[in-house]
Design an enzyme around this catalytic site. Sequence first.
Site, mmCIF file in Angstrom:
data_model
loop_
_atom_site.group_PDB
_atom_site.id
_atom_site.type_symbol
_atom_site.label_atom_id
_atom_site.label_comp_id
_atom_site.label_asym_id
_atom_site.label_seq_id
_atom_site.Cartn_x
_atom_site.Cartn_y
_atom_site.Cartn_z
ATOM 1 C CB CYS A 150 -8.669 -4.840 -6.414
ATOM 2 S SG CYS A 150 -8.488 -4.184 -5.098
ATOM 3 C CE LYS A 181 -20.985 -2.737 -14.103
ATOM 4 N NZ LYS A 181 -22.093 -1.784 -14.375
HETATM 5 C C1 BG6 Z 1 -21.981 -1.335 -6.839
HETATM 6 C C2 BG6 Z 1 -22.026 -0.521 -8.193
HETATM 7 O O1 BG6 Z 1 -20.689 -1.552 -6.421
HETATM 8 O O2 BG6 Z 1 -22.612 -2.544 -6.911
HETATM 9 C C3 BG6 Z 1 -23.658 -0.462 -8.526
HETATM 10 O O3 BG6 Z 1 -21.384 0.887 -8.282
HETATM 11 C C4 BG6 Z 1 -24.267 -1.803 -8.528
HETATM 12 O O4 BG6 Z 1 -23.678 0.224 -10.075
HETATM 13 C C5 BG6 Z 1 -24.015 -2.395 -7.162
HETATM 14 O O5 BG6 Z 1 -25.651 -1.651 -8.736
HETATM 15 C C6 BG6 Z 1 -24.608 -3.877 -7.349
HETATM 16 O O6 BG6 Z 1 -23.912 -4.692 -8.117
HETATM 17 P P1 BG6 Z 1 -24.297 -5.893 -8.659
HETATM 18 O O7 BG6 Z 1 -23.282 -6.386 -9.210
HETATM 19 O O8 BG6 Z 1 -24.403 -6.799 -7.466
HETATM 20 O O9 BG6 Z 1 -25.645 -5.783 -9.452
#
Ligand code: BG6
Length: 600
Positions: free
Chosen positions: A2, A595
């Site tokens: 969130c 994200k």
């Molecule tokens: C997921 C995203 O929640 O987390 C992916 O949808 C991302 O796109 C993955 O690669 C890892 O996130 P981060 O911020 O650790 O690179």
Amino acid sequence: MCGIFGIVYSEEKNNLGECLMKAARRLVYRGYDSAGFVGISEEGKIDLRKDAGKLDKIAKKLKFQEIKGKRGIIQLRWATFGIPKKENAQPHVDCKKRLVSAHNGNVVNTGELIRELTFKGHSFMGDNDGEVVCHTVEDFFNVDHNLGKSIMKAYRILRGDYSYIIADSKEKGMFAVKKGSSLFLGIGKDFTCASSDLPSILPFTKRYIPLYDGEFAEFHSSSYKIMSLETGERIEREELIYKGDISQAEKGGFPHFMIKEIKEQPRTVNGIISYLNDSGEALEYGKQIRKSRKAFLIGSGSSYHASLMGSYFLNRIGRKFSIPVVSGEFKELFGNTLNKRDSFILVSQSGETKDTINVLNYLQERGFENLYSFVNIPGSTLYLRTKKRFPVMSELEISVAATKTFLNQAVGFVGLSALIGGRNDILKEISLLPGLLEETIGKSEVFCENLAEELKSSLSIYILGYGPNHPAALEGALKIKEVSYIHGEAYYSTEFKHGPLALIEEGNPVIFLSSREDSEKIISAINEVRVRKGKIISISPENSSIRLNSDVFIPLPYENYTMTPLLSVAVLQLLAYYLSVKRDIDPDTPRNLSKTITVD
Ligand code: BG6
């Protein structure tokens, strides 16, 4: 997970709703199952509007822009506890409708606390853990009548990793609490704000202060103090200035952030290239990692794929033994076999992914010191809690699907491998990448748009690759899953015949990624699919036999071990984007995703 944001102005704002909307738009990537805004007037009147659904739809329906007040709190939700419905949307109010709060993260003892607090007379509208935060604080507040003290007592009760913002409508100011999920303060001329994400603060001010776990802040329009949640003691913290270009968080005329971020890769890749060439830090890290016993490359999602690709480069170019591992599996796979001389590279564009922070906690609790964070967001948890920082340098990435951050992570590993292996020729070659990406994206976009038209009704798309083209295939398949909801599946090209080939029926699209040196292997794999009437799509440097044996051939402008997989990913990103758009999906906010997942 969130996104939360709270702000305290010096004056009553008639356009508070618009200000809050500016922040909310930067938090959409954190969650879009529901959205809620609250305005608190000078006299303490609460105007709370919230519902399940995407931000723009709810904003229109509930007229967020009309909200006025001196203080405001918003929350964009990615559902974990409690289905997406109005009662579970945030912010929440307490029983007396005096306290208002919004949280990010997970309170893992939510069920137990709902039962206990209900028994004590509290009434819950839904089953969201954010509501439990509000009522737990209220329970102490009913006795202490002091919000700061009540927050400290609630800290001992609320288990899990979370951050939250809370205000007493009858008093001035606001509080922000950090325990395991990101939280920043933003310092302005006539306001102070707090948020789970730096990008939502930057449209207001570039002056920010990261909070650390176990801290909380009380802030007013022109003052703030940071304190320990354990002792209440005041903590001094230096203000930071964000140096990046915040305009990157605007769409800049593109229909979606995803296509903007794909197309700006030729420019943003220069960030990591300059870092590799200009900063002695990367060279120093290379020396340290070369001396270590082995290097663990740890990440989730696209960050894991970059780590997997990096392990091929470390082997071939750096001659360094490395183990790429998904963050969530690290402890089970290697927890009892680690050595103090091992090095650990924690790869995460957000620097907030809980699975990866769990690994950091595991290693730091056991005294491991060779820890490197490879993140894109300065001030993020992984950034703050590691001393050796390898920056991704992609500028802000807004679209949920990682594109430019994946590329810079993979290029970072090419550079690190070259530094470890003393391969200056490879370092020099990386400087060709911006031009090659420009050419690849420019020339393959039409191919990808047409191919997406052909494939948009496919039930599954297979992507096969050998060597570093396999993580390239994994990344492409993830993009296709994430933004088009088509089942994209990556496979080793050498393995496909051992079983998965049974899935091929006439017309099944199979994408082959090839580099010249593996073209013989790829041609065999192509033929194995071709004789079973699969649809052959090849992405490869020019190669007549592959071209002849493919139904669609997308040429790459350059051939070498490291560049070809990277250029192939750029093509697959475009294909995924156009599949998404042709299936009337918003590629920036695909269903069920966020994200940054800051929960287990
Ligand atoms: C997921 C995203 O929640 O987390 C992916 O949808 C991302 O796109 C993955 O690669 C890892 O996130 P981060 O911020 O650790 O690179």
